[in-house]
Design a protein around this motif. Structure first.
Motif, mmCIF file in Angstrom:
data_model
loop_
_atom_site.group_PDB
_atom_site.id
_atom_site.type_symbol
_atom_site.label_atom_id
_atom_site.label_comp_id
_atom_site.label_asym_id
_atom_site.label_seq_id
_atom_site.Cartn_x
_atom_site.Cartn_y
_atom_site.Cartn_z
ATOM 1 N N ASN A 2 0.921 -0.915 -0.175
ATOM 2 C CA ASN A 2 0.278 -0.275 -0.305
ATOM 3 C C ASN A 2 0.704 1.274 -0.063
ATOM 4 O OD1 ASN A 2 0.663 0.645 2.553
ATOM 5 N ND2 ASN A 2 -0.498 -0.740 3.847
ATOM 6 N N MET A 38 -6.946 -4.757 13.653
ATOM 7 C CA MET A 38 -7.782 -4.018 12.893
ATOM 8 C C MET A 38 -8.724 -3.854 14.710
ATOM 9 S SD MET A 38 -10.802 -5.567 10.841
ATOM 10 C CE MET A 38 -12.546 -5.095 11.138
ATOM 11 N N SER A 158 -5.157 -9.576 2.837
ATOM 12 C CA SER A 158 -5.711 -8.524 2.573
ATOM 13 C C SER A 158 -7.379 -8.613 1.819
ATOM 14 C CB SER A 158 -4.791 -7.409 1.624
ATOM 15 O OG SER A 158 -4.369 -8.148 0.192
ATOM 16 N N GLU A 159 -7.357 -9.611 1.236
ATOM 17 C CA GLU A 159 -8.627 -9.551 0.603
ATOM 18 C C GLU A 159 -9.787 -9.479 1.827
ATOM 19 O OE1 GLU A 159 -6.524 -10.662 -0.585
ATOM 20 O OE2 GLU A 159 -6.561 -10.485 -2.138
ATOM 21 N N ARG A 162 -10.243 -6.288 3.884
ATOM 22 C CA ARG A 162 -10.616 -5.415 3.716
ATOM 23 C C ARG A 162 -11.689 -5.836 3.827
ATOM 24 N NH1 ARG A 162 -6.052 -5.161 -0.468
ATOM 25 N NH2 ARG A 162 -7.397 -6.904 -1.036
ATOM 26 N N ASP A 163 -12.651 -7.067 3.538
ATOM 27 C CA ASP A 163 -13.716 -7.772 3.734
ATOM 28 C C ASP A 163 -14.125 -7.264 4.878
ATOM 29 O OD1 ASP A 163 -16.274 -8.654 2.524
ATOM 30 O OD2 ASP A 163 -16.432 -9.695 3.720
ATOM 31 N N ALA A 165 -12.934 -5.410 7.128
ATOM 32 C CA ALA A 165 -12.825 -3.580 7.324
ATOM 33 C C ALA A 165 -14.486 -3.156 7.412
ATOM 34 C CB ALA A 165 -11.817 -2.933 7.222
ATOM 35 N N ALA A 166 -15.298 -3.090 6.162
ATOM 36 C CA ALA A 166 -15.976 -3.339 5.522
ATOM 37 C C ALA A 166 -17.693 -3.623 6.207
ATOM 38 C CB ALA A 166 -16.244 -3.564 3.722
ATOM 39 N N GLN A 169 -17.177 -1.131 9.351
ATOM 40 C CA GLN A 169 -17.447 0.295 8.643
ATOM 41 C C GLN A 169 -19.147 0.399 9.022
ATOM 42 O OE1 GLN A 169 -15.351 2.773 9.515
ATOM 43 N NE2 GLN A 169 -16.810 4.136 9.307
ATOM 44 N N THR A 189 -16.916 -1.917 13.529
ATOM 45 C CA THR A 189 -14.883 -0.811 13.510
ATOM 46 C C THR A 189 -14.964 -0.040 14.459
ATOM 47 O OG1 THR A 189 -14.819 0.861 12.164
ATOM 48 C CG2 THR A 189 -14.033 -1.304 11.258
#
Length: 231
Positions: A2, A38, A158-159, A162-163, A165-166, A169, A189
């Motif tokens: 990143n 996280m 990472s996928e 990210r999932d 985290a989404a 959120q 989160t």
């Protein structure tokens, strides 16, 4: 890689090799926070439903009970201390990460660790562990996300991060919204942001948790009790 990692790599390449280790150690906290950690909390929010029982008493104005009825949301306080490592080792105990538990001469603590030898990485011929600890971890994730996904099989990816985290959120936004809705699961989160220099602060507009102005996101020290009694 990143953008944060790329920027750090550029900084390292511009320095003499003798200073690399010092720079890397100094940046470790920032890297871990940006890439791997996280932080989450659990909560619930429910919309009204037909036939829902209505209590005959009305809660006192300004009380947590009144706010819970008004906004239909509440935090789920999880008191367990549990860690699952690589789907092959689990430890569950009573100790907290504070001075009372870690001092060794104050609170009495207990812990239990477990693994299945045939489901350890060294015995799976290059495959991921798929024993009961793996299944238990997926059960926990299903409980908190209300979902079962193939990418949950590789939590280190990472996928997957990210999932999650989404999901967290979206649930946090639903939790804070004034609109009535049913949250999907309990995973949210934690409302903090990690800055490029490694410092931590609350999200914009969220110095405290909804409905509780005294409950600061970053916590606060007691005005009357010393740290020795509260840690």
């Amino acid at each position: 890689m990143n953008s944060a990692t790329a920027d750090l790599w550029k900084q390292l390449r511009s320095q003499p090799q003798s200073t690399w280790l010092h720079t890397i150690l100094g940046k470790c906290q920032m890297i871990l926070c940006l890439l791997y950690i996280m932080l989450c909390l659990a909560g619930n929010k429910e919309a009204h439903w037909d036939g829902e029982p209505t209590p005959p008493q009305h809660p006192a104005a300004g009380t947590p009970y009144e706010k819970a009825q008004q906004h239909r949301r509440f935090q789920v306080y999880v008191h367990s201390k549990m860690m699952i490592v690589d789907d092959e080792y689990i430890i569950i105990g009573s100790a907290n990460i504070n001075q009372r538990s870690m001092d060794g001469s104050r609170d009495t603590e207990i812990a239990m660790g477990a693994f299945q030898p045939k489901h350890c990485t060294g015995n799976t011929k290059g495959n991921y562990p798929r024993g009961q600890i793996h299944g238990f971890r997926l059960n926990c994730w299903e409980e908190h996300t209300c979902d079962v996904k193939e990418l949950f099989e590789k939590p280190e990816s990472s996928e997957c991060m990210r999932d999650l985290a989404a999901i967290g959120q979206k649930n946090w936004e639903d939790y804070c919204s004034e609109a009535m809705c049913d949250m999907k699961g309990h995973l949210m989160t934690y409302p903090i942001q990690v800055n490029q220099d490694g410092s931590i602060g609350p999200l914009s507009d969220w110095e405290h948790f909804p409905d509780f102005p005294a409950a600061k996101v970053l916590g606060t020290k007691s005005a009357t009790l010393p740290d020795l009694l509260t840690s």
